[in-house]
Design a protein around this motif. Sequence first.
Motif, PDB file in Angstrom:
ATOM      1  N   ASP A 124       0.837  -1.199   0.000  1.00 22.02           N
ATOM      2  CA  ASP A 124       0.000   0.000   0.000  1.00 22.02           C
ATOM      3  C   ASP A 124       0.873   1.252   0.000  1.00 22.02           C
ATOM      4  OD1 ASP A 124      -2.351  -1.580   0.371  1.00 22.02           O
ATOM      5  OD2 ASP A 124      -1.727  -1.845   2.464  1.00 22.02           O
ATOM      6  N   ASP A 125       2.199   1.026   0.165  1.00 23.15           N
ATOM      7  CA  ASP A 125       3.110   2.151   0.316  1.00 23.15           C
ATOM      8  C   ASP A 125       4.196   2.089  -0.763  1.00 23.15           C
ATOM      9  OD1 ASP A 125       4.451   4.329   1.829  1.00 23.15           O
ATOM     10  OD2 ASP A 125       5.985   2.767   2.067  1.00 23.15           O
ATOM     11  N   ALA A 143      -1.510  -3.128 -10.763  1.00 22.35           N
ATOM     12  CA  ALA A 143      -2.487  -2.445  -9.917  1.00 22.35           C
ATOM     13  C   ALA A 143      -3.456  -3.512  -9.421  1.00 22.35           C
ATOM     14  CB  ALA A 143      -3.224  -1.392 -10.736  1.00 22.35           C
ATOM     15  N   MET A 169       1.010   4.240  -8.476  1.00 23.52           N
ATOM     16  CA  MET A 169       0.707   4.682  -7.103  1.00 23.52           C
ATOM     17  C   MET A 169       0.751   6.191  -6.917  1.00 23.52           C
ATOM     18  SD  MET A 169       2.339   1.750  -4.673  1.00 23.52           S
ATOM     19  CE  MET A 169       0.991   1.611  -3.516  1.00 23.52           C
ATOM     20  N   ASN A 170       1.655   6.874  -7.627  1.00 18.29           N
ATOM     21  CA  ASN A 170       1.765   8.321  -7.454  1.00 18.29           C
ATOM     22  C   ASN A 170       0.939   9.073  -8.497  1.00 18.29           C
ATOM     23  OD1 ASN A 170       4.801   7.158  -6.672  1.00 18.29           O
ATOM     24  ND2 ASN A 170       3.915   8.563  -5.186  1.00 18.29           N
ATOM     25  N   LYS A 172      -1.322   7.711 -10.369  1.00 13.99           N
ATOM     26  CA  LYS A 172      -2.672   7.116 -10.342  1.00 13.99           C
ATOM     27  C   LYS A 172      -3.289   6.987 -11.739  1.00 13.99           C
ATOM     28  CE  LYS A 172      -3.976   6.554  -5.886  1.00 13.99           C
ATOM     29  NZ  LYS A 172      -3.106   7.192  -5.023  1.00 13.99           N
ATOM     30  N   GLU A 176      -8.103   4.883  -8.456  1.00 10.87           N
ATOM     31  CA  GLU A 176      -7.997   4.417  -7.070  1.00 10.87           C
ATOM     32  C   GLU A 176      -7.497   2.979  -6.959  1.00 10.87           C
ATOM     33  OE1 GLU A 176      -8.232   6.457  -4.432  1.00 10.87           O
ATOM     34  OE2 GLU A 176      -8.353   7.896  -6.084  1.00 10.87           O
ATOM     35  N   SER A 177      -7.615   2.192  -8.051  1.00 13.77           N
ATOM     36  CA  SER A 177      -7.109   0.820  -7.955  1.00 13.77           C
ATOM     37  C   SER A 177      -5.588   0.813  -7.829  1.00 13.77           C
ATOM     38  CB  SER A 177      -7.574  -0.021  -9.137  1.00 13.77           C
ATOM     39  OG  SER A 177      -7.232   0.618 -10.328  1.00 13.77           O
ATOM     40  N   ASN A 179      -4.090   2.295  -5.414  1.00 18.90           N
ATOM     41  CA  ASN A 179      -3.762   2.456  -3.988  1.00 18.90           C
ATOM     42  C   ASN A 179      -2.977   1.261  -3.476  1.00 18.90           C
ATOM     43  OD1 ASN A 179      -5.056   4.862  -3.924  1.00 18.90           O
ATOM     44  ND2 ASN A 179      -6.967   4.058  -3.052  1.00 18.90           N
ATOM     45  N   ARG A 180      -3.176   0.154  -4.130  1.00 15.17           N
ATOM     46  CA  ARG A 180      -2.527  -1.071  -3.698  1.00 15.17           C
ATOM     47  C   ARG A 180      -1.939  -1.744  -4.944  1.00 15.17           C
ATOM     48  NH1 ARG A 180      -3.188  -4.390   0.708  1.00 15.17           N
ATOM     49  NH2 ARG A 180      -2.956  -6.612   0.280  1.00 15.17           N
TER      50      ARG A 180
END
Length: 421
Positions: A124-125, A143, A169-170, A172, A176-177, A179-180
């Motif tokens: 997630d990070d 994703a 992730m950054n 996007k 929203e998919s 996010n992980r």
Amino acid sequence: MNVLIVGGGGREHALAWKIEQSPKVTALFCAPGNPGTAQVATNVDLKADDLDGLLQFALDKSIDLTVVGPEQPLVLGLADRFQEKGLKVFGPSAKAAQLEGSKAFSKNLMEKYNIPTAAYAAFDDPDQARAYLKGKGPQVVKADGLAAGKGVFVCADEAEAVDAIRQIMNDKIFGESGNRIIIEERMEGQEVSLLAFTDGATVLPMAAAQDHKPAFDGDTGPNTGGMGAYSPAPVFTPELKQQVIDRVMVPVVNGMRADGIPYQGVLYAGLMITADGPKVLEFNARFGDPETQPIMMRMNSDIVPILEACADGTLDACSLEWKPDTAVCVVMASEGYPGSYEKGRLIRGLDQANRLPGVTVFHAGTKQAGDQVVTSGGRVLGVTALGGNVQMAIVKAYQAVGKIQWEGVHYRTDIGQKALK
Ligand code: AMP
Ligand code: GLY
């Protein structure tokens, strides 16, 4: 008996085409269907995810068997809701469909039952994701929660993987998919799809097929839902097939039953044939698209008793027969697919193509406009031909493709070539 097919793509046209040939079937419906399914079934104006509408329809029309094409209605619990009302469904429960719907579920299951697959981790990070890449070989960055092959970066090195993490992730780019993400060991080899019928205990494998995921010739360009398929897949020898049945299909079915989540329907294993043997890329809880088109053309047996046996738990009494011929399916798509594309283009030459012996043109993203058929999706047609060998099937399929035109048509010209190598 009365049969309902849920869905409206090329896979559902191929299923309808095959199911309609069964002497057991008196009425066949397809919801929502397309102009292709309308040739062999009665289309019903209900979306595949309209569970309330579909349930009411099945009760009203005394449907004896419902066959679900896409994963979404399965993940939403169509099979559970129909079974509560005493209706027979071919396809897994919502819980069992997690095998496709949840990467974590399928990876945990594979770990628990020692099923060969790529090493993987979820993040997630983005910083932790980047740190994980250190000292690892080539990786694939995905994703989470995105279907149909989009959102997957197959990376050659760490720099490419870092860039993929940034985009997903950054920046996007998949919303929203992103996010992980999942980071997976990159596997090398040819891909094979093995689909099997199962009633939760018995596994009855179908003939294997090979898909062509990238948009352009030579496996270049972005990944799509599949630009063509053929069956059988010579790279998948009988020995490899048996290995996958023993080490993948049977352990999944037995494992899920042991875990209290019995799996009924099609178990689809997307496999990579690596130097260390076959490994699982992913599972799907449904028939493949476009793999179903060549597979249905090669299936000699009546499919309806098999679908019923899966739902009834009596598959141990069934067997399958196949035509020795090769079937090749060339997907004709809209220019721009898998990105954005125009709809509503007039399609010419459908009848000429369909009249060629051994050829069936399966509709996917098409729409009836008066007495004409127009494009209405990314993948528009699956032109499928049977031939005595791969070469003959390829020639026939492309002869048929050559009869069909619309403005901005796009297709790969190398479907099946891998089978000749
Ligand atoms: P998926 O949506 O996860 O099935 O991925 C789509 C496509 O990306 C697959 O059909 C493969 O061509 C490729 N791919 C996915 N995961 C891997 C992997 N671990 N190694 C190599 N290629 C992969
Ligand atoms: N052809 C790939 C799939 O059905 O998922």
